[in-house]
Design a protein around this motif. Structure first.
Motif, PDB file in Angstrom:
ATOM      1  N   ASP A 183      10.795  -4.859   2.474  1.00 57.12           N
ATOM      2  CA  ASP A 183      10.030  -3.692   2.918  1.00 57.12           C
ATOM      3  C   ASP A 183      10.562  -3.122   4.238  1.00 57.12           C
ATOM      4  O   ASP A 183       9.844  -3.061   5.238  1.00 57.12           O
ATOM      5  CB  ASP A 183       8.548  -4.084   3.035  1.00 57.12           C
ATOM      6  N   VAL A 230       0.818  -1.219   0.000  1.00 51.97           N
ATOM      7  CA  VAL A 230       0.000   0.000   0.000  1.00 51.97           C
ATOM      8  C   VAL A 230       0.847   1.262   0.000  1.00 51.97           C
ATOM      9  O   VAL A 230       0.334   2.348  -0.240  1.00 51.97           O
ATOM     10  CB  VAL A 230      -0.965   0.066   1.211  1.00 51.97           C
ATOM     11  N   GLU A 231       2.141   1.144   0.301  1.00 43.15           N
ATOM     12  CA  GLU A 231       2.919   2.365   0.539  1.00 43.15           C
ATOM     13  C   GLU A 231       3.551   2.930  -0.731  1.00 43.15           C
ATOM     14  O   GLU A 231       3.509   4.128  -0.965  1.00 43.15           O
ATOM     15  CB  GLU A 231       4.040   2.081   1.556  1.00 43.15           C
ATOM     16  N   ASN A 232       4.200   2.051  -1.513  1.00 49.35           N
ATOM     17  CA  ASN A 232       5.005   2.509  -2.647  1.00 49.35           C
ATOM     18  C   ASN A 232       4.476   1.919  -3.941  1.00 49.35           C
ATOM     19  O   ASN A 232       3.658   1.016  -3.928  1.00 49.35           O
ATOM     20  CB  ASN A 232       6.461   2.072  -2.429  1.00 49.35           C
ATOM     21  N   LEU A 270      13.900 -11.403  -5.151  1.00 49.54           N
ATOM     22  CA  LEU A 270      14.108 -12.641  -4.390  1.00 49.54           C
ATOM     23  C   LEU A 270      12.928 -13.570  -4.630  1.00 49.54           C
ATOM     24  O   LEU A 270      11.787 -13.105  -4.722  1.00 49.54           O
ATOM     25  CB  LEU A 270      14.199 -12.330  -2.891  1.00 49.54           C
TER      26      LEU A 270
HETATM   27  N1  LIG Z   1      12.963  -7.884  -3.511  1.00 50.50           N
HETATM   28  C1  LIG Z   1      11.809  -8.452  -3.809  1.00 50.50           C
HETATM   29  N2  LIG Z   1      11.784  -9.662  -4.401  1.00 50.50           N
HETATM   30  C2  LIG Z   1      10.593 -10.218  -4.740  1.00 50.50           C
HETATM   31  N3  LIG Z   1       9.398  -9.640  -4.570  1.00 50.50           N
HETATM   32  C3  LIG Z   1       9.362  -8.433  -3.986  1.00 50.50           C
HETATM   33  C4  LIG Z   1      10.557  -7.776  -3.575  1.00 50.50           C
HETATM   34  N4  LIG Z   1      10.208  -6.580  -3.057  1.00 50.50           N
HETATM   35  C5  LIG Z   1       8.869  -6.492  -3.147  1.00 50.50           C
HETATM   36  N5  LIG Z   1       8.352  -7.606  -3.698  1.00 50.50           N
HETATM   37  C6  LIG Z   1       6.935  -7.877  -4.006  1.00 50.50           C
HETATM   38  O1  LIG Z   1       6.258  -6.642  -4.064  1.00 50.50           O
HETATM   39  C7  LIG Z   1       5.184  -6.611  -3.104  1.00 50.50           C
HETATM   40  C8  LIG Z   1       5.072  -5.216  -2.519  1.00 50.50           C
HETATM   41  O2  LIG Z   1       6.303  -4.862  -1.903  1.00 50.50           O
HETATM   42  P1  LIG Z   1       6.358  -4.068  -0.529  1.00 50.50           P
HETATM   43  O3  LIG Z   1       5.759  -4.892   0.580  1.00 50.50           O
HETATM   44  O4  LIG Z   1       7.763  -3.600  -0.337  1.00 50.50           O
HETATM   45  O5  LIG Z   1       5.405  -2.820  -0.909  1.00 50.50           O
HETATM   46  P2  LIG Z   1       4.839  -1.669  -0.024  1.00 50.50           P
HETATM   47  O6  LIG Z   1       3.951  -0.852  -0.871  1.00 50.50           O
HETATM   48  O7  LIG Z   1       5.977  -0.968   0.663  1.00 50.50           O
HETATM   49  O8  LIG Z   1       3.970  -2.531   0.978  1.00 50.50           O
HETATM   50  P3  LIG Z   1       3.437  -2.450   2.478  1.00 50.50           P
HETATM   51  O9  LIG Z   1       2.006  -2.208   2.341  1.00 50.50           O
HETATM   52  O10 LIG Z   1       3.706  -3.852   3.050  1.00 50.50           O
HETATM   53  O11 LIG Z   1       4.211  -1.386   3.191  1.00 50.50           O
HETATM   54  C9  LIG Z   1       5.536  -7.679  -2.090  1.00 50.50           C
HETATM   55  O12 LIG Z   1       4.393  -8.214  -1.493  1.00 50.50           O
HETATM   56  C10 LIG Z   1       6.245  -8.713  -2.952  1.00 50.50           C
HETATM   57  O13 LIG Z   1       5.295  -9.521  -3.606  1.00 50.50           O
END
Ligand SMILES: Nc1ncnc2c1ncn2[C@@H]1O[C@H](COP(=O)(O)OP(=O)(O)OP(=O)(O)O)[C@@H](O)[C@H]1O
Ligand SMILES: N[C@@H](CCO)C(=O)O
Length: 319
Positions: A212, A34-36, A105
């Motif tokens: 994250d 939800v953040e980025n 990953l």
């Molecule tokens: N390094 C990575 N390798 C594989 N998949 C990744 C990686 N980074 C992010 N993802 C995928 O992208 C999705 C979103 O990433 P992330 O959780 O960092 O987003 P966010 O918007 O910061 O989320 P949150 O709501 O948890 O803060 C993860 O659920 C995962 O499926």
């Protein structure tokens, strides 16, 4: 979904020419999070995650986060470092947002963790806390104890629009946590501060990625485990406590840092603090995200229910 910023194929192709990563083959927006804004990017050489940082991540904090990812990856932890461009830079700008290309990953995040998965994930958190012992970066916790009352006051009486009584319940919970919280009593280190099941990638019972880190900050070490306990040991609505998962988290973490008597005694207060923190951030987002936005709003009441597990004497208007 979490694609706030659209990146055109042309802009992405041009962006990738700064790196030694081959040519763009495909790019897809990632719905989770939800953040980025996140994209899954395939090039002729490998797969990457492209992250564009949105509202909650301050560009000034990115050097800290990238140094932390690098430090943890250099210690062979399953943490994805940012990929440097040909000049060694990891922090860029794309479509007007700060942006990083991150190593992909394998693995999936589990929605209903088993005790074995909880054990492995908390073991990985313990290894992370060990690995930051010689990390020099410091970051005050912008979502730590001192931020909760101002956020509560900014939400104000509108909390009762989410559920009648939420303002009183959350206010009472906040007072009780603040009375009992003893900042000085415990070890501090850089903590993840958001290690929910969706931020752990797994294959079976093996952790393949901790991701994250954008709330990572210097805070009470065992508070990180309390955040994890409140996130992992309940069903998503926060109705049913799953003791076997909770016990497995503590056992996995204790492989690195067995809980002291003082930490055990304070654990329910630290976990109540975690519940207040996530109830508040969710409530703020709930009140400030239009109901028809493409981002799924997370339920603050799921954290009010968890609060009652850790502090059964609280009033129960909203649980
Ligand atoms: N390094 C990575 N390798 C594989 N998949 C990744 C990686 N980074 C992010 N993802 C995928 O992208 C999705 C979103 O990433 P992330 O959780 O960092 O987003 P966010 O918007 O910061 O989320 P949150 O709501 O948890 O803060 C993860 O659920 C995962 O499926
Ligand atoms: N993990 C947080 C969202 C990201 O900060 C929550 O579930 O409320």
């Amino acid at each position: 979904m979490a694609v706030y910023t659209q990146v055109s194929a042309e802009a992405l192709s041009r962006f990738l020419t700064r790196f030694d990563v081959g040519a763009l083959v495909s790019a897809k927006g990632i719905a989770e999070g939800v953040e980025n804004s996140n994209y899954l990017v395939d090039t002729s050489e490998a797969r990457f995650i492209l992250t564009l940082y949105e509202k909650r991540v301050a560009a000034d904090d990115l050097p800290f986060f990238m140094a932390l990812l690098d430090h943890l990856a250099s210690k062979d932890l399953a943490v994805p470092p940012a990929v440097p461009d040909r000049d060694g830079r990891t922090i860029h700008e794309l479509e007007g947002r700060p942006a990083c290309l991150i190593r992909f990953l394998p693995g999936v995040s589990v929605t209903q963790p088993t005790p074995a998965q909880a054990f492995a994930a908390a073991d990985a958190m313990g290894a992370m806390h060990r690995a930051v012992a010689d990390f020099e970066g410091l970051r005050p916790n912008s979502m730590g104890l001192d931020s909760w009352r101002p956020l509560f006051e900014r939400c104000g009486r509108a909390l009762d629009e989410i559920a009648p009584g939420l303002h009183a319940d959350l206010g009472e919970a906040l007072d009780r946590v603040c009375e009992r919280w003893d900042d000085a009593a415990f070890d501090r280190c850089v903590i993840h501060a958001d290690l929910f099941p969706d931020n752990v990638l797994m294959l079976g019972d093996t952790v393949t990625g901790l991701i994250d880190f954008y709330f990572a900050a210097t805070d009470i070490r065992i508070y990180d485990l309390a955040i994890m306990h409140s996130a992992w040991s309940f069903d998503p609505q926060g109705r049913n406590f799953r003791p076997a998962v909770g016990d497995a988290l503590i056992a996995g973490y204790s492989q690195h840092y067995p809980l002291s008597a003082a930490e055990k005694a304070a654990f329910a207060t630290l976990a109540s603090g975690a519940c207040v923190r996530f109830a508040l951030s969710r409530a703020w987002d709930w009140l400030n995200t239009p109901a028809d936005a493409l981002v799924t709003r997370k339920d603050p009441l799921a954290y009010m229910r968890r609060l009652h597990h850790y502090d059964p004497e609280l009033a129960t208007r909203t649980a």
